[in-house]
Design a protein around this motif. Sequence first.
Motif, PDB file in Angstrom:
ATOM      1  N   SER A 504       0.720  -1.250  -0.012  1.00  0.00           N
ATOM      2  CA  SER A 504      -0.029   0.057  -0.151  1.00  0.00           C
ATOM      3  C   SER A 504       0.820   1.494  -0.100  1.00  0.00           C
ATOM      4  O   SER A 504       0.352   2.302  -0.485  1.00  0.00           O
ATOM      5  N   SER A 505       2.245   1.155   0.538  1.00  0.00           N
ATOM      6  CA  SER A 505       2.955   2.057   0.345  1.00  0.00           C
ATOM      7  C   SER A 505       3.765   2.169  -1.203  1.00  0.00           C
ATOM      8  O   SER A 505       4.332   1.085  -1.317  1.00  0.00           O
ATOM      9  N   SER A 506       3.713   3.004  -1.922  1.00  0.00           N
ATOM     10  CA  SER A 506       4.209   3.042  -3.250  1.00  0.00           C
ATOM     11  C   SER A 506       5.960   2.833  -3.340  1.00  0.00           C
ATOM     12  O   SER A 506       6.482   2.009  -3.739  1.00  0.00           O
ATOM     13  N   GLY A 507       6.457   3.197  -2.335  1.00  0.00           N
ATOM     14  CA  GLY A 507       7.896   3.029  -2.074  1.00  0.00           C
ATOM     15  C   GLY A 507       8.409   1.670  -1.734  1.00  0.00           C
ATOM     16  O   GLY A 507       9.178   0.807  -2.384  1.00  0.00           O
ATOM     17  N   GLN A 508       7.797   1.026  -0.727  1.00  0.00           N
ATOM     18  CA  GLN A 508       7.740  -0.292  -0.491  1.00  0.00           C
ATOM     19  C   GLN A 508       7.196  -1.107  -1.668  1.00  0.00           C
ATOM     20  O   GLN A 508       7.891  -2.272  -1.752  1.00  0.00           O
ATOM     21  N   ARG A 509       6.436  -0.813  -2.335  1.00  0.00           N
ATOM     22  CA  ARG A 509       5.864  -1.738  -3.414  1.00  0.00           C
ATOM     23  C   ARG A 509       7.104  -1.647  -4.527  1.00  0.00           C
ATOM     24  O   ARG A 509       7.278  -2.798  -5.163  1.00  0.00           O
ATOM     25  N   GLU A 510       7.720  -0.394  -4.780  1.00  0.00           N
ATOM     26  CA  GLU A 510       8.725  -0.651  -5.711  1.00  0.00           C
ATOM     27  C   GLU A 510       9.790  -1.585  -5.084  1.00  0.00           C
ATOM     28  O   GLU A 510      10.729  -2.092  -5.990  1.00  0.00           O
ATOM     29  N   GLU A 511      10.125  -1.423  -3.969  1.00  0.00           N
ATOM     30  CA  GLU A 511      11.318  -2.111  -3.213  1.00  0.00           C
ATOM     31  C   GLU A 511      10.987  -3.692  -3.494  1.00  0.00           C
ATOM     32  O   GLU A 511      11.810  -4.409  -3.810  1.00  0.00           O
ATOM     33  N   ILE A 512       9.723  -3.963  -3.148  1.00  0.00           N
ATOM     34  CA  ILE A 512       9.495  -5.426  -3.421  1.00  0.00           C
ATOM     35  C   ILE A 512       9.559  -5.864  -4.580  1.00  0.00           C
ATOM     36  O   ILE A 512       9.783  -7.106  -5.050  1.00  0.00           O
ATOM     37  N   ALA A 513       9.128  -5.132  -5.511  1.00  0.00           N
ATOM     38  CA  ALA A 513       9.081  -5.363  -6.969  1.00  0.00           C
ATOM     39  C   ALA A 513      10.702  -5.612  -7.508  1.00  0.00           C
ATOM     40  O   ALA A 513      10.949  -6.507  -8.403  1.00  0.00           O
ATOM     41  N   ASP A 514      11.604  -4.880  -6.989  1.00  0.00           N
ATOM     42  CA  ASP A 514      12.911  -4.797  -7.355  1.00  0.00           C
ATOM     43  C   ASP A 514      13.505  -6.136  -6.478  1.00  0.00           C
ATOM     44  O   ASP A 514      14.399  -6.756  -7.139  1.00  0.00           O
ATOM     45  N   LEU A 515      12.863  -6.650  -5.527  1.00  0.00           N
ATOM     46  CA  LEU A 515      13.435  -7.725  -4.933  1.00  0.00           C
ATOM     47  C   LEU A 515      13.111  -8.912  -5.882  1.00  0.00           C
ATOM     48  O   LEU A 515      13.730 -10.013  -6.083  1.00  0.00           O
ATOM     49  N   MET A 516      11.899  -9.137  -6.052  1.00  0.00           N
ATOM     50  CA  MET A 516      11.282 -10.177  -7.176  1.00  0.00           C
ATOM     51  C   MET A 516      12.196 -10.018  -8.393  1.00  0.00           C
ATOM     52  O   MET A 516      12.573 -11.013  -9.005  1.00  0.00           O
ATOM     53  N   ALA A 517      12.524  -8.902  -9.106  1.00  0.00           N
ATOM     54  CA  ALA A 517      13.367  -8.864 -10.295  1.00  0.00           C
ATOM     55  C   ALA A 517      14.649  -9.359  -9.849  1.00  0.00           C
ATOM     56  O   ALA A 517      15.272 -10.018 -10.860  1.00  0.00           O
ATOM     57  N   TYR A 518      15.169  -9.049  -8.773  1.00  0.00           N
ATOM     58  CA  TYR A 518      16.449  -9.504  -8.449  1.00  0.00           C
ATOM     59  C   TYR A 518      16.726 -11.033  -8.458  1.00  0.00           C
ATOM     60  O   TYR A 518      17.616 -11.712  -8.986  1.00  0.00           O
ATOM     61  N   ILE A 519      15.691 -11.745  -7.778  1.00  0.00           N
ATOM     62  CA  ILE A 519      15.667 -13.156  -7.715  1.00  0.00           C
ATOM     63  C   ILE A 519      15.511 -13.794  -9.073  1.00  0.00           C
ATOM     64  O   ILE A 519      16.019 -14.562  -9.501  1.00  0.00           O
ATOM     65  N   THR A 520      14.822 -13.086  -9.991  1.00  0.00           N
ATOM     66  CA  THR A 520      14.321 -13.693 -11.267  1.00  0.00           C
ATOM     67  C   THR A 520      15.656 -13.667 -12.139  1.00  0.00           C
ATOM     68  O   THR A 520      16.108 -14.423 -12.879  1.00  0.00           O
ATOM     69  N   ALA A 521      16.332 -12.286 -11.953  1.00  0.00           N
ATOM     70  CA  ALA A 521      17.772 -12.093 -12.573  1.00  0.00           C
ATOM     71  C   ALA A 521      18.730 -13.113 -12.302  1.00  0.00           C
ATOM     72  O   ALA A 521      19.613 -13.545 -12.856  1.00  0.00           O
ATOM     73  N   GLN A 522      18.504 -13.678 -11.066  1.00  0.00           N
ATOM     74  CA  GLN A 522      19.508 -14.945 -10.432  1.00  0.00           C
ATOM     75  C   GLN A 522      18.839 -16.378 -10.933  1.00  0.00           C
ATOM     76  O   GLN A 522      19.588 -17.405 -10.537  1.00  0.00           O
TER      77      GLN A 522
END
Length: 727
Positions: A504-522
Amino acid sequence: MKADRGGVRLGPRHPRLAAAGFRAVLPLVERFYASRQIFRSTSSFAAERLRAVRAALDRGETVYLGGIGAAGLHNSGVALIELSREHGPRILCNNEEERFSGKKHSTDFPRHAIDALAGPMKRAGIGPERIAAWLATWDYPAFAATIFRTVLEEFPASLSLFRARETPFMSAAQLDPATRGPRHLGRALGLPAPVPLIGMPHHDNHAWFSFSVSPFARSETPVMISVLDGTGDLGSISLYVAEGGSMRQLRCNRSVFDSLGTYYGVISSTQGGWTLLSSEGRYMGAAAYGDPDRRTNAFYAELKNILSLQPDGQVYLNRALANWPRDFFSEPYTPELVRILGAPVTEKDMWNPDAVLRVEDIRHRAQTQERLDKAAATQLVFEDALIHIVDFLIRSTASDRLVLTGGTALNAVANMRLLEHFDENYYERVLGKRSRLHLWVPPVPNDAGVTLGAAYLFGYHAGAGVGPPLEHAFYCGSGPTEAEIRAALDGAPDIAWMCLGDTSSSGQREEIADLMAYITAQDGVIALFQGAAETGPRALGHRSVLANPCNPRTRDVLNERVKYREAIRPLAPMLTLEAAKLWFELSDGAADDAYNAYNYMVLTARAKPAAHQRIPAVIHRDGTGRLQIVRQHTDPLTYAYLKALGRRIGVEVAVNTSFNVAGPIAQTSTQAIETLRRSKGMDAVIMIAEGGSVFAAWHRDSAHDGVRFRRWLAEWRAETGVLVPQA
């Protein structure tokens, strides 16, 4: 129509007997169903209820309608919609019974789906007594009379069709409970009396809903609507035209067996070795590995004779080749069809691993390549018939807009072929005008959507209009609450978990999205479980398994270690609109409403040359991808994840496959944990509650891939400096 010449027989053996049987039986079964409080849409009861709803709308009231696929036929479920004169119909939910019961293509009375109505009804502030009418997805008397007519068509050989059987399409054991649907529904809703049902025509349900939520619903020019499936109440091919906010039927073929859906289902099942309703999509995937050339495919020249394409868009099954109008279950092939395709896989052998196509066998067993070529030939014959029907529609209406629906509309490859065939040159040559075909397919063209369709159609007759277009498909039940997620996690001692933040926090949403992308990149594999599940057969970001599209091994990993399914199964690209334009040849015929037709994985597109090297995991053997374009305003987290992937791996593209293992897509938090448990190759599932709370869950046993998730989380935190909350 009947002819016996050169191994061809079109139409039933006893057409007059069959027609007379239909006329005789229909009033009898109509009275029987009415005695059980199941009424036809033409009944006086339906007319009275329609007048009451219309009067309420005229007074400015909000009206609620329920749709129900009661029992006996596949994809049972319930839907709830809201009607108002100002806004038209609005979907509150579409609960598929299979999602709650875990029984794929369920034919059971939708008890679990009805129980799940409590959440949407509470949010709407209504009790069950506020639902003004309950609309059934079939005209049951018409369907019963059609079955009787069908048996008489090939009498006496077709008496075997009366044999009581459990099939994925229809359960004879559930047909009796279906006649008691009003009583069961009343009890399930806690009401003191049975709830009357109004049976709405099956194909009309498909047609009106699919048209009214399409980008063409407010078109000032005629819109074609084609309903093609296994069968409806009266027939299997129904064609319509919509203009000025109203719809009329052009034709129904009034045949169960002159059916593109039945043809594809029977051949895919008996040649692929899968049961009906599970076979069609798999066979379409297999077809990409076969010979796609009509001139060289070893089976096409003879198999094409199984469907006869007659003037005015008519399609007939050649009953001299197909035996299923006489013996659908035990002996579906004639000797001549056995000669062409080989003996059919029997029911007892279906799902036998030896009967399933395996890509790894292609180089080692010649017969497997033959089976793949048979799949390709089956697809080509289907496409011939589909093009023949649409050609008639275009010539009859001079329209350039088509809504394609019914179960066969899930054949995403054939949908692409329509756009390629009916291009600018076709319209110039045939109609003498500058145009091309524009196509739209809803996310629920199959029977998961007729619960909505029945309610929408009744609302249309009440004067509610078409309502807003459909932008996404998140209408199956309710999203998980934080309490439900925590309860599921606490009840799974073999699963480790932690809190990750709050979307619900746009900042945390972006962080979680980036974590998901980091895992995908690995090259990690994660599932995304958020909000209300998508209705329909495709996972579109709310119940999805996500992976790296750039790694050519991704498909093998997902099919072998995550989904445990056949190697022929393709993976779909989930991507932003910009990425879709960059990597695929998007058709101008799908460009309406910012390429809305590519939102739902119902349409393939040809990959550009660079895509084969850059995102090989989502390019199928035939050089296409079944696209899902994600929009920021409909799914902000998934969109943010794709943008983060662009920064991490250079492409705003992810592999997307449904969050399930050999069963329905996970609906509840408990099902999500069970799916994670069964899928040993999945690194983690990201679970997001309705309020935005985010949880990550993984296998506690370090022998499984949970160890990778913990390592990647630590690496990501070290790189970004973001400290996620602890459980």
